[in-house]
Design a protein around this motif. Structure first.
Motif, PDB file in Angstrom:
ATOM      1  N   LEU A   1      44.129  36.164  -5.060  1.00 58.09           N
ATOM      2  CA  LEU A   1      44.353  36.754  -3.743  1.00 58.09           C
ATOM      3  C   LEU A   1      45.833  37.046  -3.506  1.00 58.09           C
ATOM      4  CD1 LEU A   1      41.900  34.644  -1.547  1.00 58.09           C
ATOM      5  CD2 LEU A   1      41.714  37.080  -2.106  1.00 58.09           C
ATOM      6  N   VAL A   2      46.689  36.127  -3.908  1.00 56.99           N
ATOM      7  CA  VAL A   2      48.129  36.349  -3.742  1.00 56.99           C
ATOM      8  C   VAL A   2      48.580  37.539  -4.583  1.00 56.99           C
ATOM      9  CG1 VAL A   2      50.422  35.366  -4.079  1.00 56.99           C
ATOM     10  CG2 VAL A   2      48.596  33.947  -3.129  1.00 56.99           C
ATOM     11  N   VAL A   3      48.065  37.648  -5.802  1.00 55.40           N
ATOM     12  CA  VAL A   3      48.401  38.788  -6.657  1.00 55.40           C
ATOM     13  C   VAL A   3      47.894  40.087  -6.035  1.00 55.40           C
ATOM     14  CG1 VAL A   3      47.986  39.871  -8.903  1.00 55.40           C
ATOM     15  CG2 VAL A   3      48.538  37.426  -8.768  1.00 55.40           C
ATOM     16  N   ASP A   4      46.701  40.055  -5.464  1.00 54.23           N
ATOM     17  CA  ASP A   4      46.172  41.237  -4.781  1.00 54.23           C
ATOM     18  C   ASP A   4      47.075  41.641  -3.620  1.00 54.23           C
ATOM     19  OD1 ASP A   4      44.022  41.380  -6.482  1.00 54.23           O
ATOM     20  OD2 ASP A   4      42.572  40.512  -5.088  1.00 54.23           O
ATOM     21  N   ILE A   5      47.529  40.668  -2.853  1.00 55.52           N
ATOM     22  CA  ILE A   5      48.439  40.962  -1.750  1.00 55.52           C
ATOM     23  C   ILE A   5      49.720  41.587  -2.278  1.00 55.52           C
ATOM     24  CG2 ILE A   5      49.936  39.896  -0.011  1.00 55.52           C
ATOM     25  CD1 ILE A   5      47.652  37.936   0.549  1.00 55.52           C
ATOM     26  N   ASP A   6      50.215  41.060  -3.388  1.00 57.92           N
ATOM     27  CA  ASP A   6      51.441  41.608  -3.950  1.00 57.92           C
ATOM     28  C   ASP A   6      51.247  43.064  -4.381  1.00 57.92           C
ATOM     29  OD1 ASP A   6      54.262  40.967  -4.813  1.00 57.92           O
ATOM     30  OD2 ASP A   6      53.430  41.701  -6.714  1.00 57.92           O
ATOM     31  N   CYS A   7      50.085  43.385  -4.904  1.00 59.99           N
ATOM     32  CA  CYS A   7      49.817  44.788  -5.276  1.00 59.99           C
ATOM     33  C   CYS A   7      49.856  45.686  -4.051  1.00 59.99           C
ATOM     34  CB  CYS A   7      48.458  44.895  -5.966  1.00 59.99           C
ATOM     35  SG  CYS A   7      48.411  44.190  -7.630  1.00 59.99           S
ATOM     36  N   ILE A   8      49.313  45.205  -2.941  1.00 49.83           N
ATOM     37  CA  ILE A   8      49.375  45.969  -1.694  1.00 49.83           C
ATOM     38  C   ILE A   8      50.824  46.135  -1.253  1.00 49.83           C
ATOM     39  CG2 ILE A   8      48.811  45.886   0.768  1.00 49.83           C
ATOM     40  CD1 ILE A   8      46.212  44.416  -0.037  1.00 49.83           C
ATOM     41  N   LEU A   9      51.592  45.060  -1.353  1.00 48.14           N
ATOM     42  CA  LEU A   9      52.996  45.123  -0.939  1.00 48.14           C
ATOM     43  C   LEU A   9      53.793  46.090  -1.808  1.00 48.14           C
ATOM     44  CD1 LEU A   9      53.729  41.348  -0.210  1.00 48.14           C
ATOM     45  CD2 LEU A   9      52.966  43.140   1.367  1.00 48.14           C
ATOM     46  N   GLN A  10      53.511  46.107  -3.102  1.00 47.83           N
ATOM     47  CA  GLN A  10      54.201  47.054  -3.972  1.00 47.83           C
ATOM     48  C   GLN A  10      53.905  48.495  -3.567  1.00 47.83           C
ATOM     49  OE1 GLN A  10      54.133  46.262  -8.291  1.00 47.83           O
ATOM     50  NE2 GLN A  10      53.316  44.246  -7.833  1.00 47.83           N
ATOM     51  N   ALA A  11      52.635  48.774  -3.292  1.00 45.10           N
ATOM     52  CA  ALA A  11      52.256  50.132  -2.895  1.00 45.10           C
ATOM     53  C   ALA A  11      52.860  50.499  -1.544  1.00 45.10           C
ATOM     54  CB  ALA A  11      50.736  50.246  -2.849  1.00 45.10           C
ATOM     55  N   GLN A  12      52.865  49.542  -0.611  1.00 39.71           N
ATOM     56  CA  GLN A  12      53.414  49.836   0.712  1.00 39.71           C
ATOM     57  C   GLN A  12      54.926  49.984   0.662  1.00 39.71           C
ATOM     58  OE1 GLN A  12      51.296  50.410   3.292  1.00 39.71           O
ATOM     59  NE2 GLN A  12      53.117  51.245   4.316  1.00 39.71           N
ATOM     60  N   ALA A  13      55.586  49.184  -0.162  1.00 39.44           N
ATOM     61  CA  ALA A  13      57.036  49.316  -0.322  1.00 39.44           C
ATOM     62  C   ALA A  13      57.391  50.703  -0.848  1.00 39.44           C
ATOM     63  CB  ALA A  13      57.574  48.238  -1.258  1.00 39.44           C
ATOM     64  N   ALA A  14      56.604  51.193  -1.806  1.00 39.81           N
ATOM     65  CA  ALA A  14      56.853  52.540  -2.348  1.00 39.81           C
ATOM     66  C   ALA A  14      56.641  53.602  -1.267  1.00 39.81           C
ATOM     67  CB  ALA A  14      55.936  52.805  -3.540  1.00 39.81           C
ATOM     68  N   ALA A  15      55.557  53.467  -0.493  1.00 41.97           N
ATOM     69  CA  ALA A  15      55.271  54.440   0.566  1.00 41.97           C
ATOM     70  C   ALA A  15      56.341  54.404   1.653  1.00 41.97           C
ATOM     71  CB  ALA A  15      53.900  54.147   1.168  1.00 41.97           C
ATOM     72  N   ASP A  16      56.779  53.190   2.030  1.00 49.88           N
ATOM     73  CA  ASP A  16      57.780  53.073   3.090  1.00 49.88           C
ATOM     74  C   ASP A  16      59.148  53.558   2.638  1.00 49.88           C
ATOM     75  OD1 ASP A  16      55.798  52.122   4.696  1.00 49.88           O
ATOM     76  OD2 ASP A  16      56.504  50.048   4.769  1.00 49.88           O
ATOM     77  N   ALA A  17      59.484  53.313   1.386  1.00 54.40           N
ATOM     78  CA  ALA A  17      60.755  53.825   0.854  1.00 54.40           C
ATOM     79  C   ALA A  17      60.738  55.355   0.820  1.00 54.40           C
ATOM     80  CB  ALA A  17      61.006  53.258  -0.537  1.00 54.40           C
ATOM     81  N   HIS A  18      59.621  55.930   0.388  1.00 59.13           N
ATOM     82  CA  HIS A  18      59.495  57.386   0.358  1.00 59.13           C
ATOM     83  C   HIS A  18      59.619  57.952   1.774  1.00 59.13           C
ATOM     84  CE1 HIS A  18      58.094  61.341  -1.008  1.00 59.13           C
ATOM     85  NE2 HIS A  18      57.308  61.346   0.070  1.00 59.13           N
ATOM     86  N   TYR A  19      58.989  57.303   2.733  1.00 60.53           N
ATOM     87  CA  TYR A  19      59.054  57.743   4.125  1.00 60.53           C
ATOM     88  C   TYR A  19      60.491  57.665   4.639  1.00 60.53           C
ATOM     89  CZ  TYR A  19      58.247  57.448   9.210  1.00 60.53           C
ATOM     90  OH  TYR A  19      58.295  57.631  10.583  1.00 60.53           O
ATOM     91  N   PHE A  20      61.188  56.578   4.303  1.00 59.06           N
ATOM     92  CA  PHE A  20      62.592  56.443   4.724  1.00 59.06           C
ATOM     93  C   PHE A  20      63.430  57.571   4.142  1.00 59.06           C
ATOM     94  CE2 PHE A  20      66.922  55.179   3.778  1.00 59.06           C
ATOM     95  CZ  PHE A  20      67.376  54.750   5.022  1.00 59.06           C
TER      96      PHE A  20
END
Length: 310
Positions: A229-248
């Protein structure tokens, strides 16, 4: 379980009910209070956004980063509270025809979590009015919650306590002196914390109670599934970090080259890992409870898995 322990635990459930009644709040009356977000202010404090790590950015750009992270914060909590509510309702069945004090505490818990989901939906909508178009939250909360709920109760309760405890730390970070921090978001932290304080106690009680009913083999599986579950959360965080950086980058007032863009994405991911993984895993209370339930070898497996998420 001896009689003294039963009385002691029942008293803890009862105290959670009493505290729940005392701190009860309403979204519009107490949290929002007719206010709106001010785009000149930070939405997350530096202790959560890790603004100092974004060393190539100006002060105004760091404020924008905190606002993006604030919207993601609202979405992440809307997600995690989806599966927490479902699991609390599920485990409450163990008390349906038993301890009615424990049942009432869990029913109040689930009611408050539903309210928190509504609060964070409102916050997301309100932030949307202050930020440029193009932000996206990369996962479907229902799909993620459904996947989480396929795991064992032991694993889900471990993750839930981890989450409830880091909300306590987040509140403490939010009240540090910062005259640029949004008063509205400060209220979100405050009122969320008021009810999550009771939830963390109930999570611990239910996790320990459930742990006493399972075999060593079941617990070993729970440890593996908690890590998953923690690894799954980290995968979500990686994807969201990429999306948020692109948005910035897309909405920054200046040009940003590829190297700086990669650095910004890494900074977003570091901040998200701190907010949603390490701040809970390193919470002293989480470590204390975990150490009581797992073997030394199991504990080392968890620590090794967390250590890889750096």
């Amino acid at each position: 379980m001896n009689t003294v322990s039963q009385v002691s635990e029942r008293d803890r459930y009862a105290r959670c009910i009493s505290a729940s009644k005392r701190v009860r709040w309403e979204i519009d009356r107490d949290v929002i209070g007719g206010r709106t977000f001010d785009a000149s202010q930070k939405y997350l404090p530096d202790g959560l956004s890790l603004a100092q790590k974004f060393f190539t950015l100006s002060a105004s750009e760091k404020t924008f980063v905190s606002q993006i992270q604030g919207r993601t914060y609202a979405n992440v909590f809307g997600l995690v509270e989806r599966f927490i509510t479902a699991k609390v309702l599920d485990i409450s069945r163990d008390h349906w025809l038993g301890d009615q004090v424990a049942l009432e505490a869990l029913v109040r818990f689930s009611d408050e979590e539903l309210k928190h989901q509504a609060l964070f939906r409102r916050i997301d909508e309100m932030i949307d009015e202050t930020l440029p178009t193009g932000y996206r939250f990369v996962v479907d909360p229902d799909a993620v919650a459904s996947r989480v709920l396929t795991k064992s109760t032991w694993a889900v309760l471990a993750l839930t306590l981890h989450i409830e405890l880091f909300t306590q730390l987040h509140y403490r970070h939010s009240i540090a002196p910062d005259n640029q921090l949004s008063d509205l978001f400060r209220s979100v932290f405050l009122y969320h914390w008021k009810e999550e304080s009771q939830h963390a106690i109930l999570d611990e009680l239910e996790w320990v109670r459930h742990d006493a009913t399972i075999t060593n083999r079941d617990r070993d599986q729970g440890v593996d599934e908690f890590i998953e579950l923690v690894v799954d959360i980290d995968c979500i965080l990686q994807a969201q970090a990429a999306a948020d950086a692109h948005y910035f980058v897309a909405n920054c007032a200046r040009g940003i080259d590829e190297s700086e863009g990669q650095s910004i994405e890494s900074n977003f991911l570091e901040a998200y890992r701190w907010q949603y993984i390490h701040s809970g895993a390193r919470h002293p209370r989480f470590g204390e409870v975990l150490d009581r339930l797992v073997s030394q070898q199991q504990g080392k497996r968890i620590q090794a898995a967390l250590g890889r998420l750096q």
